[in-house]
Design a protein around this motif. Structure first.
Motif, short mmCIF file in Angstrom:
data_model
loop_
_atom_site.label_atom_id
_atom_site.label_comp_id
_atom_site.label_asym_id
_atom_site.label_seq_id
_atom_site.Cartn_x
_atom_site.Cartn_y
_atom_site.Cartn_z
N GLY A 1 -4.65 17.26 23.76
CA GLY A 1 -3.69 17.39 22.66
C GLY A 1 -2.38 16.67 22.98
N VAL A 2 -1.91 16.84 24.21
CA VAL A 2 -0.70 16.14 24.65
C VAL A 2 -0.90 14.63 24.54
N LEU B 1 -2.97 12.92 22.67
CA LEU B 1 -3.08 12.42 21.30
C LEU B 1 -1.72 12.40 20.60
N GLY B 2 -0.91 13.44 20.81
CA GLY B 2 0.43 13.44 20.21
C GLY B 2 1.26 12.28 20.72
N HIS C 1 -0.16 8.97 19.12
CA HIS C 1 0.26 8.78 17.73
C HIS C 1 1.75 8.46 17.62
#
Lengths: 335, 335
Positions: free
Chosen positions: B230-231, B233-234, B237
């Protein structure tokens, strides 16, 4: 933590229903806990509850002001502060799902102290969270995922949890956002977690359980969303979902508030989710699609469901309109 | 915030070099700031600096104890506390990259107060962060991404930032983790951000710039990692990277500490990153691969690079061994 009921739902000066999704959620899923609604001058969102100011709400038995609006960014708005102080002075506690804590605003903290009222910040948890382990846990899990925010992931899982229970399956709704927590009384606001602990928080939220027990996990954000995809991926990995239910608004063509970020064809969206989900659960599947048809009448809504079923080759349902028993059966059969 | 130099690097009782990557990073990239190293009994990691206790370090001019170990989960360890108090009493400040703040430990907070010392928590920022916008910003961006944690993303970007600057390109290293911040003096520890603000933090970290300026952004975690995707991907993006440099340890076949989580073929890993990166930058590409060949001699390392170049059809380099000028040229040519 026990929050005193019933609520006076505060709507600020909200102009559009989407901004008051916390208020609508609590009204729809805990109607017995709602004494009334209160808007600031200029606010036009209407939950259909009796409008009343704090003093009047206290007179009819309300115990807690619930902040029912969620502004972009999730901060307490400066122009709310006099109203929140008025509520405390009238004798109400306050429950908030904002990122900023109520007591971080001096006037609110001081009024609560002065009036002996309690401030609840449900988006915050002081429990330490672990780093994700990726280890497979017993029990079955369903996670709602979406083509965007605010289009039905919470309602889908609340409705499915009830349908699983009605069909005598062991099932628990797992809230991952402030509104879900206010409705169900527990959970973890996954978007407020320190990023390193995202999937660890999701693992904690749906612990090992009986092999035939279903955790019905509320999704957050969207893998397609330029701001929130990290939250969605951490939740996806930590949930180790067996069943992903894709939630979509058939009238939305791009991410709300992010012009140019088109929503791709649904099959692409499903493939993206499954390819990422299978990193922590090789058996992940998408057995059904939830469509939010609330913008149209029942007949047109039914036609939209039929069209999508034909095109996608999967059961399609509206969680607020369809008979959910066949969906429960389809999920169980697929997993 | 100004941190006083030089450092005494604290290694706790670390047993393996990977756990001391903060210490190695500061030693390798700011050698002039390192006065010595200090291990607890049983600790066997060696940075090659002069070993000394706090009193001795103060005598040779050290000003600050730097916590050079990063235990799993990033918390201050209870058995470190007497040593940290000893450092404060000897006259050293402390700089920490842990998730838990130094002052959250009573004995440390009290000793710092008593001795008039300063506690620095570089993983924490009190700056409010925005929600990501997804809006395209001027300027070019390079982001290192990895098949796992702790295999060279930081060294790759530090080395490339220097190579860009040596080749007279405008370039800035952007730190996203505690060690990078300690080395460069600024940045945002992206894994310590509240999850909702992950891509907003990444946008803030590399703001709009000249069209020919390169932000060389340190990657974090891995999209393949069950705890930290998650880290990653954030950050992916929000960075809107034009160039992704895939970092890999050719001797690693699965995620470190996560048995069973195999590292897929590199082409699959590149495709996964590009498909996700293109959500916020349609032009994202992967112009080169960084391989960490530190486990073998120079000849064997060169052979590994050649093998991978042949197989992948992309320039492959070791950031600590290769001539980086051709890599800079390849990146510029591709973007």
């Amino acid at each position: 933590v026990t929050i005193q009921l019933p609520y006076l739902i505060f709507l600020g000066d909200a102009q559009v229903d989407l901004d008051a999704k916390t208020g609508f959620g609590v009204r729809d899923w805990r109607p017995e806990a709602c004494a009334g609604q209160w808007s600031l001058p200029g606010g036009i969102v209407d939950l259909g509850l009796a409008p009343m100011a704090p003093a009047e709400a206290v007179a009819v038995g309300a115990k807690t002001l619930l902040i029912g609006v969620a502004p972009f960014g999730g901060q307490i708005q400066a122009h709310w502060v006099p109203a929140l102080v008025e509520a405390l002075e009238a004798g109400l506690d306050i429950v908030s799902g904002m990122h900023s804590r109520l007591e971080s605003v001096d006037a609110i903290r001081e009024a609560a102290l002065r009036c002996g009222r309690t401030l609840h910040n449900v988006r915050h948890s002081d429990k330490p969270l672990p780093v994700g382990t990726g280890e497979k846990r017993p029990g079955k899990r369903l996670l709602s995922v979406g083509t965007d925010c605010a289009l039905g992931k919470k309602y889908t899982t609340l409705a499915l949890a009830k349908a699983f229970q009605d069909a005598d399956h062991k099932a628990t709704f797992r809230a991952t956002g402030q509104t879900g927590i206010m409705i169900s009384g527990g959970g973890i606001a996954i978007d407020a977690v320190v990023a390193d602990f995202l999937s660890g928080a999701a693992e904690t939220l749906s612990p090992a359980n009986d092999a035939d027990h279903w955790d019905i996990i509320e999704g957050q954000g969207s893998l397609l969303h330029p701001a929130y995809a990290g939250v969605s991926l951490g939740l996806l990995h930590g949930s180790q979902a067996d069943a992903l239910i894709l939630c979509h608004d058939p009238f939305r063509t791009e991410i709300d508030g992010y012009p140019g970020f088109a929503i791709p064809p649904l099959q692409e969206v499903i493939d993206l989710h499954l390819s990422l989900a299978r990193r922590t659960n090789a058996a992940a599947c998408c057995p059904a699609i939830a469509l939010n048809t609330s913008k149209v009448g029942a007949d047109e809504g039914a036609a939209i469901l039929r069209d999508h079923e034909q095109k996608m080759g999967l059961p399609c349902f509206d969680p607020m309109r369809s008979d959910l028993r066949p969906i429960v059966d389809a999920v169980i059969a697929a997993c």
